[in-house]
Design a protein around this motif. Structure first.
Motif, PDB file in Angstrom:
ATOM      1  N   THR A  55       0.851  -1.182   0.000  1.00 49.58           N
ATOM      2  CA  THR A  55       0.000   0.000   0.000  1.00 49.58           C
ATOM      3  C   THR A  55       0.890   1.237   0.000  1.00 49.58           C
ATOM      4  OG1 THR A  55      -1.685  -1.171   1.279  1.00 49.58           O
ATOM      5  CG2 THR A  55      -1.803   1.243   1.259  1.00 49.58           C
ATOM      6  N   ARG A  56       0.653   2.123  -0.947  1.00 54.33           N
ATOM      7  CA  ARG A  56       1.467   3.327  -1.058  1.00 54.33           C
ATOM      8  C   ARG A  56       1.018   4.362  -0.027  1.00 54.33           C
ATOM      9  NH1 ARG A  56       4.803   4.653  -4.892  1.00 54.33           N
ATOM     10  NH2 ARG A  56       3.913   3.112  -6.306  1.00 54.33           N
ATOM     11  N   ASP A 208      -5.068  -0.044  -7.680  1.00 57.31           N
ATOM     12  CA  ASP A 208      -3.744  -0.121  -8.333  1.00 57.31           C
ATOM     13  C   ASP A 208      -3.329   1.202  -8.974  1.00 57.31           C
ATOM     14  OD1 ASP A 208      -3.270  -2.689  -7.579  1.00 57.31           O
ATOM     15  OD2 ASP A 208      -3.658  -3.592  -9.548  1.00 57.31           O
ATOM     16  N   SER A 209      -4.288   2.049  -9.326  1.00 58.49           N
ATOM     17  CA  SER A 209      -3.923   3.337  -9.933  1.00 58.49           C
ATOM     18  C   SER A 209      -3.136   4.189  -8.957  1.00 58.49           C
ATOM     19  CB  SER A 209      -5.181   4.085 -10.384  1.00 58.49           C
ATOM     20  OG  SER A 209      -5.995   4.426  -9.287  1.00 58.49           O
ATOM     21  N   TRP A 210      -3.304   3.957  -7.660  1.00 52.73           N
ATOM     22  CA  TRP A 210      -2.517   4.637  -6.628  1.00 52.73           C
ATOM     23  C   TRP A 210      -1.317   3.789  -6.220  1.00 52.73           C
ATOM     24  CZ3 TRP A 210      -1.508   9.032  -4.137  1.00 52.73           C
ATOM     25  CH2 TRP A 210      -0.871   8.985  -2.908  1.00 52.73           C
ATOM     26  N   ASN A 211      -1.573   2.540  -5.883  1.00 49.21           N
ATOM     27  CA  ASN A 211      -0.506   1.689  -5.347  1.00 49.21           C
ATOM     28  C   ASN A 211       0.565   1.338  -6.371  1.00 49.21           C
ATOM     29  OD1 ASN A 211      -1.555   1.545  -2.711  1.00 49.21           O
ATOM     30  ND2 ASN A 211      -3.004  -0.059  -3.330  1.00 49.21           N
ATOM     31  N   LYS A 212       0.205   1.306  -7.638  1.00 54.78           N
ATOM     32  CA  LYS A 212       1.149   0.946  -8.692  1.00 54.78           C
ATOM     33  C   LYS A 212       1.503   2.144  -9.584  1.00 54.78           C
ATOM     34  CE  LYS A 212       0.889  -3.624  -7.901  1.00 54.78           C
ATOM     35  NZ  LYS A 212       2.039  -4.455  -7.512  1.00 54.78           N
ATOM     36  N   LYS A 213       1.312   3.342  -9.073  1.00 52.68           N
ATOM     37  CA  LYS A 213       1.468   4.533  -9.917  1.00 52.68           C
ATOM     38  C   LYS A 213       2.907   4.757 -10.370  1.00 52.68           C
ATOM     39  CE  LYS A 213       0.833   8.601  -8.253  1.00 52.68           C
ATOM     40  NZ  LYS A 213       0.114   9.717  -7.608  1.00 52.68           N
ATOM     41  N   PHE A 214       3.889   4.179  -9.660  1.00 50.47           N
ATOM     42  CA  PHE A 214       5.302   4.301 -10.085  1.00 50.47           C
ATOM     43  C   PHE A 214       5.877   2.907 -10.287  1.00 50.47           C
ATOM     44  CE2 PHE A 214       4.978   8.195  -7.312  1.00 50.47           C
ATOM     45  CZ  PHE A 214       4.882   9.076  -8.374  1.00 50.47           C
TER      46      PHE A 214
END
Length: 214
Positions: A55-56, A208-214
């Motif tokens: 989790t970012r 995932d658009s937040w957690n995998k954004k980078f």
């Protein structure tokens, strides 16, 4: 006034979302929330590449594995926290409050010696004013500043019993209030806080658009 919240164990998305709600809705009073985790999770700093199912966080820093640690979120504005533009002083004073709280439990921790060797995992990387106990890093923190307010998050990696957690939380709040030169008052999260946090958790911290954004 320092508003103090002793929260129950929650999942990673809700813990991050509640901190964000408090940060976004901060008024004049600083807020300290102490919280736990309902099972094992991993969080990563805002700018990190997500190479795990993590989790970012809104704050920076490195990867942190959570389970039995005691975590905190501290929100303050420039009026209540004079160190708002000084990250090192912010960590130093917060960690000093935690160090004193741990001493009250019988844990004599020490500040870390700085190293230039940076790892991916937070507990393997030492920064000024991180706390060490028995040769291991037990506390690091990370920060996000927006305008004239800050959110600081950190975790104490000691497995404490329930009574010890209660004492630690109260001592931490008392010590931080002394640094703020104010009193502290324990409050509860409102239904409005929790409803907003649930929406943010679903839209952001479980996405995932937040957690995998980078």
């Amino acid at each position: 006034m320092l508003l103090f919240i002793k929260d129950k164990p929650r999942n990673a998305a809700m813990n991050m979302a509640i901190d964000e709600v408090i940060f976004d809705n901060l008024q004049d009073d600083a807020v300290l929330r102490i919280y736990l985790w309902d099972k094992a999770y991993t969080t990563i700093g805002y700018f990190q590449k997500n190479e795990a199912e993590a989790t970012r966080r809104l704050t920076g820093g490195l990867l942190v594995n959570h389970k039995n640690d005691v975590s905190y979120g501290f929100c303050a504005n420039a009026q209540s926290w004079q160190h708002i533009y000084n990250q090192e002083d912010t960590y130093k004073y917060i960690h000093t409050a935690i160090k004193k709280a741990l001493k009250a439990l019988g844990y004599n921790s020490n500040f870390a010696q700085v190293t230039s060797q940076k790892q991916t995992l937070c507990v393997q990387t030492l920064y000024t004013d991180d706390l060490m106990y028995n040769g291991k890093k037990i506390l690091g923190s990370c920060m996000r500043r927006r305008g004239k307010k800050i959110l600081v998050q950190g975790s104490v990696h000691l497995q404490l019993e329930d009574a010890a957690i209660e004492k630690f939380a109260a001592e931490f709040a008392k010590n931080l209030a002394e640094i703020l030169d104010t009193n502290f008052k324990e409050i509860k999260l409102t239904d409005a806080h929790l409803q907003k946090a649930k929406a943010i958790a679903e839209e952001k911290y479980l996405n995932d658009s937040w957690n995998k954004k980078f």
